[in-house]
Design a protein around this motif. Structure first.
Motif, PDB file in Angstrom:
ATOM      1  N   LYS A 102       4.770  -7.669  13.132  1.00 29.11           N
ATOM      2  CA  LYS A 102       4.934  -7.452  11.690  1.00 29.11           C
ATOM      3  C   LYS A 102       3.563  -7.223  11.061  1.00 29.11           C
ATOM      4  CE  LYS A 102       9.350  -8.665  11.608  1.00 29.11           C
ATOM      5  NZ  LYS A 102      10.408  -7.742  11.488  1.00 29.11           N
ATOM      6  N   THR A 103       3.561  -6.838   9.802  1.00 28.59           N
ATOM      7  CA  THR A 103       2.341  -6.606   9.037  1.00 28.59           C
ATOM      8  C   THR A 103       2.500  -7.275   7.674  1.00 28.59           C
ATOM      9  OG1 THR A 103       1.958  -4.502  10.146  1.00 28.59           O
ATOM     10  CG2 THR A 103       0.830  -4.828   8.065  1.00 28.59           C
ATOM     11  N   GLN A 104       1.429  -7.899   7.201  1.00 29.22           N
ATOM     12  CA  GLN A 104       1.419  -8.506   5.871  1.00 29.22           C
ATOM     13  C   GLN A 104       0.108  -8.154   5.185  1.00 29.22           C
ATOM     14  OE1 GLN A 104       3.852  -9.995   4.322  1.00 29.22           O
ATOM     15  NE2 GLN A 104       5.232 -10.136   6.073  1.00 29.22           N
ATOM     16  N   LYS A 105       0.093  -8.274   3.863  1.00 29.77           N
ATOM     17  CA  LYS A 105      -1.100  -7.949   3.081  1.00 29.77           C
ATOM     18  C   LYS A 105      -1.595  -9.168   2.318  1.00 29.77           C
ATOM     19  CE  LYS A 105       0.000  -3.094   2.400  1.00 29.77           C
ATOM     20  NZ  LYS A 105       0.201  -2.020   1.430  1.00 29.77           N
ATOM     21  N   SER A 106      -2.881  -9.108   1.970  1.00 27.20           N
ATOM     22  CA  SER A 106      -3.487 -10.124   1.119  1.00 27.20           C
ATOM     23  C   SER A 106      -3.358  -9.690  -0.334  1.00 27.20           C
ATOM     24  CB  SER A 106      -4.974 -10.290   1.464  1.00 27.20           C
ATOM     25  OG  SER A 106      -5.718  -9.168   1.009  1.00 27.20           O
ATOM     26  N   ASN A 107      -3.840 -10.536  -1.215  1.00 20.69           N
ATOM     27  CA  ASN A 107      -4.006 -10.151  -2.609  1.00 20.69           C
ATOM     28  C   ASN A 107      -5.304  -9.353  -2.718  1.00 20.69           C
ATOM     29  OD1 ASN A 107      -1.718 -11.480  -3.933  1.00 20.69           O
ATOM     30  ND2 ASN A 107      -2.673 -13.346  -3.178  1.00 20.69           N
ATOM     31  N   ILE A 108      -5.597  -8.853  -3.899  1.00 18.80           N
ATOM     32  CA  ILE A 108      -6.843  -8.125  -4.114  1.00 18.80           C
ATOM     33  C   ILE A 108      -8.007  -9.102  -4.013  1.00 18.80           C
ATOM     34  CG2 ILE A 108      -8.217  -6.808  -5.771  1.00 18.80           C
ATOM     35  CD1 ILE A 108      -5.540  -5.737  -6.904  1.00 18.80           C
ATOM     36  N   THR A 109      -8.997  -8.737  -3.216  1.00 19.00           N
ATOM     37  CA  THR A 109     -10.183  -9.566  -2.989  1.00 19.00           C
ATOM     38  C   THR A 109     -11.414  -8.764  -3.366  1.00 19.00           C
ATOM     39  OG1 THR A 109      -9.048 -10.682  -1.175  1.00 19.00           O
ATOM     40  CG2 THR A 109     -11.447 -10.876  -1.236  1.00 19.00           C
ATOM     41  N   VAL A 110     -12.223  -9.321  -4.251  1.00 17.31           N
ATOM     42  CA  VAL A 110     -13.454  -8.658  -4.690  1.00 17.31           C
ATOM     43  C   VAL A 110     -14.587  -9.153  -3.802  1.00 17.31           C
ATOM     44  CG1 VAL A 110     -15.068  -8.312  -6.595  1.00 17.31           C
ATOM     45  CG2 VAL A 110     -12.607  -8.469  -7.053  1.00 17.31           C
ATOM     46  N   LEU A 111     -15.280  -8.211  -3.157  1.00 14.05           N
ATOM     47  CA  LEU A 111     -16.379  -8.556  -2.262  1.00 14.05           C
ATOM     48  C   LEU A 111     -17.700  -8.045  -2.820  1.00 14.05           C
ATOM     49  CD1 LEU A 111     -14.742  -7.759   1.197  1.00 14.05           C
ATOM     50  CD2 LEU A 111     -14.970  -9.978   0.062  1.00 14.05           C
ATOM     51  N   GLU A 112     -18.678  -8.944  -2.849  1.00 18.18           N
ATOM     52  CA  GLU A 112     -20.027  -8.593  -3.271  1.00 18.18           C
ATOM     53  C   GLU A 112     -20.886  -8.394  -2.034  1.00 18.18           C
ATOM     54  OE1 GLU A 112     -21.078 -11.975  -5.653  1.00 18.18           O
ATOM     55  OE2 GLU A 112     -19.838 -11.321  -7.336  1.00 18.18           O
ATOM     56  N   LYS A 113     -22.076  -7.822  -2.229  1.00 19.53           N
ATOM     57  CA  LYS A 113     -22.989  -7.604  -1.104  1.00 19.53           C
ATOM     58  C   LYS A 113     -23.227  -8.914  -0.366  1.00 19.53           C
ATOM     59  CE  LYS A 113     -25.416  -3.668  -3.035  1.00 19.53           C
ATOM     60  NZ  LYS A 113     -26.676  -3.078  -3.463  1.00 19.53           N
ATOM     61  N   GLY A 114     -23.296  -8.792   0.961  1.00 20.40           N
ATOM     62  CA  GLY A 114     -23.560  -9.965   1.792  1.00 20.40           C
ATOM     63  C   GLY A 114     -22.800  -9.890   3.093  1.00 20.40           C
TER      64      GLY A 114
END
Length: 133
Positions: A102-114
């Motif tokens: 199966k496949t599932q998704k996360s919520n929207i995740t904001v990623l900053e540099k690092g």
């Protein structure tokens, strides 16, 4: 007087329609700025061992390719203790465990540099590097 009322009604209708279209475009733009990152797990490993991204908003799509049991996804800042749930980036968790094949998704995740680390404690994968430039 009827012409004045008609013109007034038309102006109000035009204003409401324009505002609705503007709001739809803003919402659509926000969704367009979110990219989906697909990661696949097989028994004990992710098939993508290193990921490099640009700063931004992401949804993680996790596929369980015949692992034989449920899997998940954990993302942390590199250098933090992975065993402590308070260090996990909770928006990156899949919204429900990923069943076999199966496949599932996360919520929207904001990623900053690092640098970040991702892994699956349910599938006992190694920790992999995710770099945000």
């Amino acid at each position: 007087m009827k012409k004045v009322i008609s013109i007034f009604v038309m102006v109000i209708a035009f204003t409401l329609t324009t505002n609705a279209q503007d709001n739809m475009m803003k919402k659509g733009s926000k969704e367009a700025m979110v990219e989906t990152i697909s990661l696949e797990q097989t028994k004990g490993v992710f098939t993508q061992e290193n990921v490099t991204l640009k700063e931004g908003s992401y949804i993680f799509e996790i596929s369980n390719n015949n692992v034989g049991h449920d899997v998940g996804f954990v993302l942390i800042k590199k250098g933090t203790d992975a065993s402590k749930p308070e260090n996990h980036i909770k928006t990156a968790y899949v919204t429900e465990v990923v069943g076999n094949n199966k496949t599932q998704k996360s919520n929207i995740t904001v990623l900053e540099k690092g640098e970040y680390v991702y892994f699956c404690p349910m599938n006992l994968t190694p920790q992999y590097t995710l770099t945000v430039e």
